[in-house]
Design an enzyme around this catalytic site. Structure first.
Site, PDB file in Angstrom:
ATOM      1  N   LYS A 194       0.816  -1.142  -0.021  1.00  0.00           N
ATOM      2  CA  LYS A 194       0.059   0.016  -0.125  1.00  0.00           C
ATOM      3  C   LYS A 194       1.004   1.092  -0.116  1.00  0.00           C
ATOM      4  O   LYS A 194       1.628   1.456   1.044  1.00  0.00           O
ATOM      5  CB  LYS A 194      -0.867   0.006   1.221  1.00  0.00           C
ATOM      6  CG  LYS A 194      -1.730   1.201   1.248  1.00  0.00           C
ATOM      7  CD  LYS A 194      -2.948   0.987   2.252  1.00  0.00           C
ATOM      8  CE  LYS A 194      -3.606   2.378   2.428  1.00  0.00           C
ATOM      9  NZ  LYS A 194      -4.508   2.441   3.366  1.00  0.00           N
ATOM     10  N   LYS A 247      -1.953  -1.554  -3.872  1.00  0.00           N
ATOM     11  CA  LYS A 247      -2.826  -0.366  -4.043  1.00  0.00           C
ATOM     12  C   LYS A 247      -1.987   0.809  -3.835  1.00  0.00           C
ATOM     13  O   LYS A 247      -1.335   0.920  -3.173  1.00  0.00           O
ATOM     14  CB  LYS A 247      -3.810  -0.241  -2.672  1.00  0.00           C
ATOM     15  CG  LYS A 247      -4.653   0.885  -2.354  1.00  0.00           C
ATOM     16  CD  LYS A 247      -5.174   0.496  -1.071  1.00  0.00           C
ATOM     17  CE  LYS A 247      -6.049   1.824  -0.820  1.00  0.00           C
ATOM     18  NZ  LYS A 247      -6.399   2.115   0.585  1.00  0.00           N
TER      19      LYS A 247
HETATM   20  C1  PBG Z   1      -7.184   3.819   5.321  1.00  0.00           C
HETATM   21  C2  PBG Z   1      -7.558   3.694   4.008  1.00  0.00           C
HETATM   22  C3  PBG Z   1      -7.421   4.373   3.010  1.00  0.00           C
HETATM   23  C4  PBG Z   1      -8.021   4.007   1.808  1.00  0.00           C
HETATM   24  C5  PBG Z   1      -8.412   2.738   2.354  1.00  0.00           C
HETATM   25  N1  PBG Z   1      -8.078   2.409   3.770  1.00  0.00           N
HETATM   26  C6  PBG Z   1      -7.103   5.656   2.873  1.00  0.00           C
HETATM   27  C7  PBG Z   1      -5.567   6.165   3.455  1.00  0.00           C
HETATM   28  O1  PBG Z   1      -4.649   5.192   3.772  1.00  0.00           O
HETATM   29  O2  PBG Z   1      -5.287   7.394   3.691  1.00  0.00           O
HETATM   30  C8  PBG Z   1      -8.067   4.554   0.384  1.00  0.00           C
HETATM   31  C9  PBG Z   1      -9.007   3.954  -0.429  1.00  0.00           C
HETATM   32  C10 PBG Z   1      -9.275   4.760  -1.600  1.00  0.00           C
HETATM   33  O3  PBG Z   1      -8.735   5.902  -1.831  1.00  0.00           O
HETATM   34  O4  PBG Z   1     -10.001   4.477  -2.356  1.00  0.00           O
HETATM   35  N2  PBG Z   1      -6.959   2.756   6.043  1.00  0.00           N
END
Ligand code: PBG
Length: 323
Positions: A194, A247
């Site tokens: 991520k 992601k």
């Molecule tokens: C946070 C989380 C995020 C997303 C999913 N879980 C945002 C972040 O890490 O700030 C993003 C998903 C998206 O942008 O569609 N735990």
């Protein structure tokens, strides 16, 4: 010319013979935003998405199931008054997520329920982990809370738990916590690679969960790197992850491909809020053809190596595929 590649493209039937990548609703997980209010509330930067009320959620899930989308992942918009530094509401059995899981399990026993594990929707600091007075994100203290959160979700009926927090060692800790409570059949879908991405902007609007200070770069990965992703795959695999996630998806197809090649586990990819917003914005202006471009974006993610895709287009795409 002996070789004329165009002969293999001359008709739909011939093109069909050697098409390498396909996708259907069985490859989709539908992310949904929920809140504890009686009506749905549109999300400006994500046209077509809303913070759903309990009734709105039931309607949306029913419609998604009807077109073959069998899994949803839930994200809660939590009242500011309930946010605390340690995200206490994350493991309240009467919180929005556990209540919603019970309601969905009851109404749609065939639905696969995926839940997010991380503190940001519940944290008064807007971080995925607990913030120390000096601004550092505390790893091991956070993992303890995440374990409580996961067990609470499993008790309420979660089938797959998806930690998106990027703390070290959380997969092993979550596996142990779930197993010791008897939840040996609950799966872990690890957000393994991520990235600290600017493409999460609209999601943070949707949940009002942007970090109050600093950024997420000490836990989410540097967009410049791929070797780091491989290292995370090795760790998550050894710690007991059932599935691995990359992601965002579209701008990280090379990462999906490399992750696909270094693991035998199923690979998921998350087409995130910013990818959705870009496509929607261009299509609303008539600059792109929505159906064609959305299908192509998902086909590309599958071609790169993803088995399953989390996408806000899930219900729409499954509807198109049916007609
Ligand atoms: C946070 C989380 C995020 C997303 C999913 N879980 C945002 C972040 O890490 O700030 C993003 C998903 C998206 O942008 O569609 N735990």
């Amino acid at each position: 010319m002996r070789s004329r590649p165009r002969r293999n493209r001359k008709s739909a039937v011939v093109r069909g013979f050697h098409r390498e990548t396909t996708f259907g609703p069985e490859h989709l997980i539908y992310p949904l935003f929920i809140h504890d209010q009686p009506t749905d509330q549109a999300i400006a930067s994500m046209p077509g998405c809303a913070r759903l009320s309990p009734d709105g959620l039931l309607r949306e899930v029913e419609a998604a199931l009807a077109v073959g989308v069998g899994a949803v992942v839930l994200f809660p918009a939590v009242d500011d008054a309930l946010k605390t530094p340690k995200g206490r509401q994350a493991h309240n059995p009467e919180g929005l997520i556990p209540r919603t899981l019970r309601a969905l399990k009851d109404r749609f026993p065939e639905l696969t329920l995926v839940t997010d594990v991380a503190l940001d929707p519940y944290s008064s600091d807007g971080h995925d982990g607990i913030v120390a007075p000096d601004g550092r994100i505390l790893n091991d203290e956070t993992v303890e809370v995440l374990c409580k959160q996961a067990v609470c979700q499993a008790q309420a009926g979660a089938d797959i738990i998806a930690p998106s927090d990027m703390m070290d060692g959380r997969i092993a800790a979550l596996r142990d916590a779930l197993d010791s409570e008897g939840f040996t059949e609950v799966s872990l879908l690890a957000y393994t690679a991520k990235y600290a991405s600017a493409f999460y902007g609209p999601f943070r609007d949707a949940l009002d969960s942007a970090p109050r200070g600093g950024d997420k770069k000490t836990y989410q990965m540097d967009p410049a790197n791929v070797r780091e992703a491989i290292r995370e795959v090795e760790l998550d695999e050894a710690e007991g992850a059932d599935m691995i996630m990359v992601k965002p998806a579209g701008p990280y197809l090379d990462v999906i491909r490399q992750v696909r090649e270094c693991t035998t586990l199923p690979v998921a990819a998350y087409q995130v809020s910013g990818e959705y917003a870009m496509l929607k914005a261009a299509c609303e202006r008539g600059w792109l053809d929505e159906k064609k471009v959305v299908m192509e974006s998902l086909l590309a993610i599958r071609r790169a190596g993803a088995d399953v895709i989390l996408t806000y287009f899930a219900r729409q795409v499954a509807t198109w595929l049916k007609t």
